[in-house]
Write a protein that holds these residues in place. Structure first.
Motif, PDB file in Angstrom:
ATOM      1  N   LEU A  65      -4.683  -4.699 -12.901  1.00 29.96           N
ATOM      2  CA  LEU A  65      -4.988  -5.547 -11.461  1.00 29.96           C
ATOM      3  C   LEU A  65      -3.788  -5.544 -11.015  1.00 29.96           C
ATOM      4  O   LEU A  65      -3.584  -6.462 -10.128  1.00 29.96           O
ATOM      5  N   GLY A  66      -2.704  -4.989 -11.422  1.00 31.73           N
ATOM      6  CA  GLY A  66      -1.513  -4.999 -10.617  1.00 31.73           C
ATOM      7  C   GLY A  66      -1.664  -4.168  -9.213  1.00 31.73           C
ATOM      8  O   GLY A  66      -2.632  -4.107  -8.645  1.00 31.73           O
ATOM      9  N   ASP A  67      -0.228  -4.066  -8.766  1.00 30.41           N
ATOM     10  CA  ASP A  67      -0.473  -3.549  -7.181  1.00 30.41           C
ATOM     11  C   ASP A  67      -0.902  -2.149  -7.224  1.00 30.41           C
ATOM     12  O   ASP A  67      -0.406  -1.227  -7.967  1.00 30.41           O
ATOM     13  N   VAL A  68      -1.534  -2.002  -6.155  1.00 28.87           N
ATOM     14  CA  VAL A  68      -2.149  -0.486  -5.980  1.00 28.87           C
ATOM     15  C   VAL A  68      -1.910  -0.233  -4.373  1.00 28.87           C
ATOM     16  O   VAL A  68      -1.666  -1.164  -3.301  1.00 28.87           O
ATOM     17  N   GLY A  69      -1.963   0.977  -4.077  1.00 27.48           N
ATOM     18  CA  GLY A  69      -1.957   1.649  -2.696  1.00 27.48           C
ATOM     19  C   GLY A  69      -3.472   1.630  -2.086  1.00 27.48           C
ATOM     20  O   GLY A  69      -4.343   2.121  -2.750  1.00 27.48           O
ATOM     21  N   LEU A  70      -3.561   0.919  -1.072  1.00 25.71           N
ATOM     22  CA  LEU A  70      -4.952   1.014  -0.496  1.00 25.71           C
ATOM     23  C   LEU A  70      -4.637   1.993   0.983  1.00 25.71           C
ATOM     24  O   LEU A  70      -3.849   1.977   1.767  1.00 25.71           O
ATOM     25  N   TYR A  71      -5.615   3.266   0.517  1.00 22.31           N
ATOM     26  CA  TYR A  71      -5.510   4.302   1.607  1.00 22.31           C
ATOM     27  C   TYR A  71      -6.870   4.408   2.373  1.00 22.31           C
ATOM     28  O   TYR A  71      -7.799   4.123   1.879  1.00 22.31           O
ATOM     29  N   VAL A  72      -6.554   4.977   3.704  1.00 21.29           N
ATOM     30  CA  VAL A  72      -7.899   5.396   4.427  1.00 21.29           C
ATOM     31  C   VAL A  72      -7.470   6.762   4.981  1.00 21.29           C
ATOM     32  O   VAL A  72      -6.240   7.257   5.078  1.00 21.29           O
ATOM     33  N   PRO A  73      -8.422   7.314   5.370  1.00 16.76           N
ATOM     34  CA  PRO A  73      -8.189   8.841   6.121  1.00 16.76           C
ATOM     35  C   PRO A  73      -7.266   8.462   7.111  1.00 16.76           C
ATOM     36  O   PRO A  73      -7.391   7.380   8.221  1.00 16.76           O
ATOM     37  N   GLU A  74      -6.275   9.311   7.526  1.00 16.43           N
ATOM     38  CA  GLU A  74      -5.363   9.258   8.642  1.00 16.43           C
ATOM     39  C   GLU A  74      -6.133   9.144   9.901  1.00 16.43           C
ATOM     40  O   GLU A  74      -5.791   8.379  10.583  1.00 16.43           O
TER      41      GLU A  74
END
Length: 91
Positions: A65-74
């Motif tokens: 539940l810690g920090d995560v990177g939220l990514y989307v297609p460029e």
């Protein structure tokens, strides 16, 4: 936006993904739902690897539940910022 150990742009499965932000997992899951409602694909990068779907029971059961990177297609980055109401001052 938050600085993080996650790269701003990563390549996965032959596609470039851009980090929207780094934030706690529960908040990131909420943003993912907003993005999905707006037609934007997203994925999380955790210390354990990529997560593209997390059922509620998985989160409750004690998943990271810690920090995560939220990514989307460029190619959907600008659309993602618009859906989330974030102004892009870096582009």
């Amino acid at each position: 936006m938050t600085a993080a150990p996650y790269g701003d742009v990563v390549e996965r499965l032959g596609h470039r993904w851009r980090r929207v932000d780094t934030l706690p997992r529960l908040l990131a899951e909420g943003w993912r739902r907003d993005l999905a409602d707006g037609g934007v694909i997203s994925a999380l990068l955790t210390p354990a690897g990529w997560s593209v779907a997390a059922p509620v029971y998985e989160i409750i059961a004690g998943t990271y539940l810690g920090d995560v990177g939220l990514y989307v297609p460029e190619v959907q980055y600008a659309e993602a910022l618009a859906v989330l109401g974030i102004e892009d001052d870096l582009s």
